[in-house]
Design a protein around this motif. Structure first.
Motif, PDB file in Angstrom:
ATOM      1  N   ILE A 269       0.827  -1.196   0.000  1.00 27.22           N
ATOM      2  CA  ILE A 269       0.000   0.000   0.000  1.00 27.22           C
ATOM      3  C   ILE A 269       0.871   1.259   0.000  1.00 27.22           C
ATOM      4  O   ILE A 269       0.496   2.293  -0.569  1.00 27.22           O
ATOM      5  N   GLY A 270       2.051   1.186   0.609  1.00 29.44           N
ATOM      6  CA  GLY A 270       2.961   2.334   0.584  1.00 29.44           C
ATOM      7  C   GLY A 270       3.432   2.667  -0.814  1.00 29.44           C
ATOM      8  O   GLY A 270       3.610   3.843  -1.158  1.00 29.44           O
ATOM      9  N   ASN A 271       3.648   1.635  -1.647  1.00 29.10           N
ATOM     10  CA  ASN A 271       4.040   1.877  -3.034  1.00 29.10           C
ATOM     11  C   ASN A 271       2.931   2.557  -3.816  1.00 29.10           C
ATOM     12  O   ASN A 271       3.192   3.422  -4.671  1.00 29.10           O
ATOM     13  N   GLN A 272       1.674   2.183  -3.533  1.00 31.80           N
ATOM     14  CA  GLN A 272       0.551   2.825  -4.200  1.00 31.80           C
ATOM     15  C   GLN A 272       0.422   4.291  -3.781  1.00 31.80           C
ATOM     16  O   GLN A 272       0.128   5.152  -4.611  1.00 31.80           O
ATOM     17  N   ILE A 273       0.647   4.591  -2.512  1.00 35.92           N
ATOM     18  CA  ILE A 273       0.599   5.976  -2.051  1.00 35.92           C
ATOM     19  C   ILE A 273       1.677   6.796  -2.742  1.00 35.92           C
ATOM     20  O   ILE A 273       1.427   7.925  -3.212  1.00 35.92           O
ATOM     21  N   GLY A 286      -3.859   9.347  -3.508  1.00 32.35           N
ATOM     22  CA  GLY A 286      -2.794   9.021  -2.568  1.00 32.35           C
ATOM     23  C   GLY A 286      -3.094   9.540  -1.177  1.00 32.35           C
ATOM     24  O   GLY A 286      -2.882   8.847  -0.179  1.00 32.35           O
ATOM     25  N   ALA A 287      -3.602  10.773  -1.093  1.00 33.49           N
ATOM     26  CA  ALA A 287      -3.979  11.316   0.209  1.00 33.49           C
ATOM     27  C   ALA A 287      -5.130  10.523   0.819  1.00 33.49           C
ATOM     28  O   ALA A 287      -5.165  10.297   2.038  1.00 33.49           O
ATOM     29  N   GLY A 288      -6.060  10.079  -0.017  1.00 36.08           N
ATOM     30  CA  GLY A 288      -7.155   9.256   0.488  1.00 36.08           C
ATOM     31  C   GLY A 288      -6.661   7.922   1.029  1.00 36.08           C
ATOM     32  O   GLY A 288      -7.146   7.433   2.053  1.00 36.08           O
ATOM     33  N   LEU A 289      -5.677   7.312   0.361  1.00 35.43           N
ATOM     34  CA  LEU A 289      -5.097   6.070   0.866  1.00 35.43           C
ATOM     35  C   LEU A 289      -4.413   6.282   2.208  1.00 35.43           C
ATOM     36  O   LEU A 289      -4.435   5.399   3.074  1.00 35.43           O
ATOM     37  N   VAL A 290      -3.784   7.447   2.380  1.00 35.83           N
ATOM     38  CA  VAL A 290      -3.161   7.752   3.673  1.00 35.83           C
ATOM     39  C   VAL A 290      -4.213   7.773   4.774  1.00 35.83           C
ATOM     40  O   VAL A 290      -4.011   7.205   5.862  1.00 35.83           O
TER      41      VAL A 290
END
Length: 317
Positions: A269-273, A286-290
C-alpha cells in the motif's frame, strides 16, 4: 483550663497554605506539557488536516497538481468514494490483502527471531548484555536505504547467497530480486526486528524473577514455568513491540522498491501511495489512501490498548 480548640486553629493555616502550592504544581506541570501539546498540534493535527484537504479537494486541470479544499464545506467525496470502491472490489483490494499478508508474515518472523533474543538479554545477558545491545543499535547509525542496498548485493544473481547455495542441493540459480514475496518479507524482518527486540527487552527486563522462582519451587519445570508465568507476564510488552513494528511496516515502500526492483507483483500500500502522490495525476487518491491506512491502524491501536488494559487487570487480580 486548657483550650481544646487551640490546636485546631493552629492547623488551619497549614491546610489553606497547601492549596496555592498545589495549584502552583499543576501550573508547573501544565507548562512542561505545553511544548508537547503544541508539537502535536503543529506536526500531527495540522498535517493530518492538510492531507484531508488534499484528499477531498480537486486537481488543477492544467498543471495537474492538487488543489486543497481547506474549508470542510468545499470538500468533495466523489473521488474518495471511487477509491473505496477500488479497494473493495478493484485492483487495490489485492494490494491491500498483499500488504496484510506481508506485514503478518514479517511480524511473525520478528516474534520468532526477536523473542528469544530479548529473553536471553533479560535473563542471561550478564556481562555481554551491553555488547549485544550495542550490536542491535549499531544498524540504526546506517541509513535504511543503504542497508537495503546491501541486501541487494547479497541477493543478486551473482551475490553471496547464491554462491553459498550453489554448494548445497538447493542450487544457486535463484532470482531473489525478480519479484519474490519471500524477499520482501525477509527485508521487512531485517529492517524492523531490532525495534521489536529493544521494545520487548525493556518489558522483560522489568519482570519480577521471583514469580518464576516461586513456580520452580512449586515443582514446575523450566518449560512449564516459562509457559505459565513468563509468557503471560510478557504479553503487554509483546503487544507493544508488535505495534512498534506493525505501524511502519504497513506504510513501508522502500523495501519492496529496492529488493524487488519495483515489481508490481509485490507492491504494498505504501508503493501505491507513492505512485499516486508522485507518479500520477491523481494525488488526491494518494492522500485518500493515507487516511484509509491511518483509520485501519487506529483500529489496530484501539484493539492493542484495550487488550493491554484487560491483560493488566487480569494480572493484578
Amino acid at each position: 483550663m486548657v483550650d481544646l480548640q487551640e490546636p485546631l486553629t493552629r492547623t488551619q493555616p497549614a491546610t489553606t497554605s497547601a492549596k496555592p502550592g498545589k495549584q502552583l504544581g499543576r501550573a508547573f506541570y501544565s507548562a512542561l506539557g505545553a511544548p508537547g501539546v503544541f508539537w502535536m498540534l503543529a506536526f500531527v493535527v495540522l498535517p493530518l488536516y492538510a492531507v484531508a484537504a488534499v484528499a477531498f479537494g480537486t486537481v488543477d486541470p492544467i498543471l495537474r497538481i492538487p488543489v486543497a479544499a481547506w474549508s470542510p464545506l468545499q470538500w468533495s467525496f466523489s473521488d474518495f468514494g471511487a477509491l473505496l470502491s477500488s479497494i473493495v472490489s478493484g485492483p487495490l483490494a489485492n494490494v491491500l490483502v498483499r500488504t496484510g499478508v506481508y506485514v503478518l508474515a514479517g511480524t511473525i518472523g520478528c516474534v520468532l527471531i526477536g523473542y528469544p533474543v530479548a529473553y536471553y538479554l533479560a535473563r542471561y545477558g550478564g556481562r555481554f548484555r551491553n555488547w549485544i545491545l550495542a550490536g542491535l543499535v549499531l544498524p540504526f547509525l546506517i541509513s535504511y536505504m543503504l542497508r537495503m542496498l546491501a541486501w541487494v548485493t547479497l541477493l543478486q544473481p551473482d551475490g553471496y547467497l547464491n554462491k553459498i547455495l550453489s554448494y548445497t542441493p538447493i542450487g544457486g540459480d535463484h532470482n531473489w530480486l525478480g519479484g519474490s514475496g519471500f524477499t520482501v518479507v525477509l527485508g521487512l524482518i531485517y529492517g524492523y526486528v531490532p525495534y521489536f527486540i529493544l521494545a520487548l527487552w525493556a518489558s522483560l527486563e522489568r519482570l519480577d524473577v521471583r514469580h518464576v522462582e516461586a513456580a520452580r519451587d512449586l515443582g514446575a519445570s523450566p518449560r512449564m514455568a516459562f509457559m505459565r508465568v513468563t509468557l503471560p507476564l510478557s504479553i503487554p510488552g509483546l503487544l507493544a513491540a508488535t505495534a512498534i513494528v506493525v505501524l511502519p511496516m504497513c506504510g513501508d515502500y522502500y523495501t519492496n522498491t529496492f529488493l524487488t526492483r519495483g515489481a508490481t507483483s509485490t507492491e504494498m500500500i505504501g508503493n501505491q501511495i507513492e505512485h499516486f502522490l508522485l507518479g500520477s495525476s491523481e494525488p488526491q487518491r494518494g492522500a485518500g489512501l493515507v487516511l484509509i491506512l491511518m483509520a485501519v491502524l487506529l483500529v489496530f491501536m484501539a484493539y492493542y490498548i484495550r487488550t493491554v488494559r484487560m491483560t493488566e487487570k487480569e494480572l493484578t487480580r
